[in-house]
Design a protein around this motif. Sequence first.
Motif, PDB file in Angstrom:
ATOM      1  N   MET A   1       0.845  -1.175   0.000  1.00 54.52           N
ATOM      2  CA  MET A   1       0.000   0.000   0.000  1.00 54.52           C
ATOM      3  C   MET A   1       0.883   1.227   0.000  1.00 54.52           C
ATOM      4  O   MET A   1       2.013   1.194   0.479  1.00 54.52           O
ATOM      5  CB  MET A   1      -0.964  -0.039   1.175  1.00 54.52           C
ATOM      6  N   GLN A   2       0.374   2.308  -0.504  1.00 50.73           N
ATOM      7  CA  GLN A   2       1.114   3.568  -0.590  1.00 50.73           C
ATOM      8  C   GLN A   2       0.763   4.425   0.620  1.00 50.73           C
ATOM      9  O   GLN A   2      -0.419   4.687   0.883  1.00 50.73           O
ATOM     10  CB  GLN A   2       0.731   4.296  -1.877  1.00 50.73           C
ATOM     11  N   PRO A   9       6.738   9.663  -0.122  1.00 50.00           N
ATOM     12  CA  PRO A   9       5.906   8.495  -0.440  1.00 50.00           C
ATOM     13  C   PRO A   9       6.688   7.200  -0.262  1.00 50.00           C
ATOM     14  O   PRO A   9       7.884   7.127  -0.561  1.00 50.00           O
ATOM     15  CB  PRO A   9       5.540   8.712  -1.910  1.00 50.00           C
ATOM     16  N   HIS A  10       6.011   6.193   0.267  1.00 50.23           N
ATOM     17  CA  HIS A  10       6.601   4.867   0.463  1.00 50.23           C
ATOM     18  C   HIS A  10       5.563   3.802   0.133  1.00 50.23           C
ATOM     19  O   HIS A  10       4.380   3.962   0.441  1.00 50.23           O
ATOM     20  CB  HIS A  10       7.045   4.662   1.913  1.00 50.23           C
ATOM     21  N   PRO A  49      -3.946   0.190  12.983  1.00 54.25           N
ATOM     22  CA  PRO A  49      -3.926  -0.202  11.574  1.00 54.25           C
ATOM     23  C   PRO A  49      -3.495   0.948  10.674  1.00 54.25           C
ATOM     24  O   PRO A  49      -3.683   2.121  11.006  1.00 54.25           O
ATOM     25  CB  PRO A  49      -5.378  -0.584  11.294  1.00 54.25           C
ATOM     26  N   LEU A  50      -2.914   0.593   9.546  1.00 55.33           N
ATOM     27  CA  LEU A  50      -2.582   1.572   8.517  1.00 55.33           C
ATOM     28  C   LEU A  50      -3.417   1.271   7.287  1.00 55.33           C
ATOM     29  O   LEU A  50      -3.739   0.122   7.012  1.00 55.33           O
ATOM     30  CB  LEU A  50      -1.097   1.502   8.156  1.00 55.33           C
ATOM     31  N   ALA A  51      -3.758   2.316   6.553  1.00 56.77           N
ATOM     32  CA  ALA A  51      -4.562   2.171   5.345  1.00 56.77           C
ATOM     33  C   ALA A  51      -3.918   2.967   4.215  1.00 56.77           C
ATOM     34  O   ALA A  51      -3.116   3.871   4.452  1.00 56.77           O
ATOM     35  CB  ALA A  51      -5.982   2.672   5.597  1.00 56.77           C
ATOM     36  N   GLU A  52      -4.286   2.626   3.015  1.00 59.98           N
ATOM     37  CA  GLU A  52      -3.813   3.318   1.818  1.00 59.98           C
ATOM     38  C   GLU A  52      -3.964   4.829   2.003  1.00 59.98           C
ATOM     39  O   GLU A  52      -5.024   5.314   2.412  1.00 59.98           O
ATOM     40  CB  GLU A  52      -4.632   2.852   0.616  1.00 59.98           C
ATOM     41  N   GLY A  53      -2.885   5.573   1.745  1.00 63.00           N
ATOM     42  CA  GLY A  53      -2.936   7.020   1.807  1.00 63.00           C
ATOM     43  C   GLY A  53      -2.657   7.638   3.166  1.00 63.00           C
ATOM     44  O   GLY A  53      -2.615   8.862   3.287  1.00 63.00           O
ATOM     45  N   ASP A  54      -2.460   6.806   4.206  1.00 66.09           N
ATOM     46  CA  ASP A  54      -2.176   7.354   5.534  1.00 66.09           C
ATOM     47  C   ASP A  54      -0.884   8.153   5.524  1.00 66.09           C
ATOM     48  O   ASP A  54       0.029   7.897   4.737  1.00 66.09           O
ATOM     49  CB  ASP A  54      -2.070   6.248   6.580  1.00 66.09           C
ATOM     50  N   ARG A  55      -0.815   9.124   6.440  1.00 61.74           N
ATOM     51  CA  ARG A  55       0.395   9.932   6.640  1.00 61.74           C
ATOM     52  C   ARG A  55       1.024   9.538   7.970  1.00 61.74           C
ATOM     53  O   ARG A  55       0.383   9.636   9.015  1.00 61.74           O
ATOM     54  CB  ARG A  55       0.047  11.419   6.666  1.00 61.74           C
TER      55      ARG A  55
END
Length: 65
Positions: A1-2, A9-10, A49-55
Amino acid sequence: MQITVNAQPHEITSNTLDAALIELGFASPAVATAVNGAFVARGKRAETPLAEGDRLEVLAPMQGG
């Protein structure tokens, strides 16, 4: 996921904050973390949790004067 880590960006495969920190090379327990601007305590990282687009912001203490 990005995700974005310290304004860069990672692409990661981890889906929790603690796993992402290891994947990104932040193995030291002496870091402060925030996800989407909200501080996350060290004890809560495994359940965050982490999700797509998180900072993600990762700050390490500095020494000196």
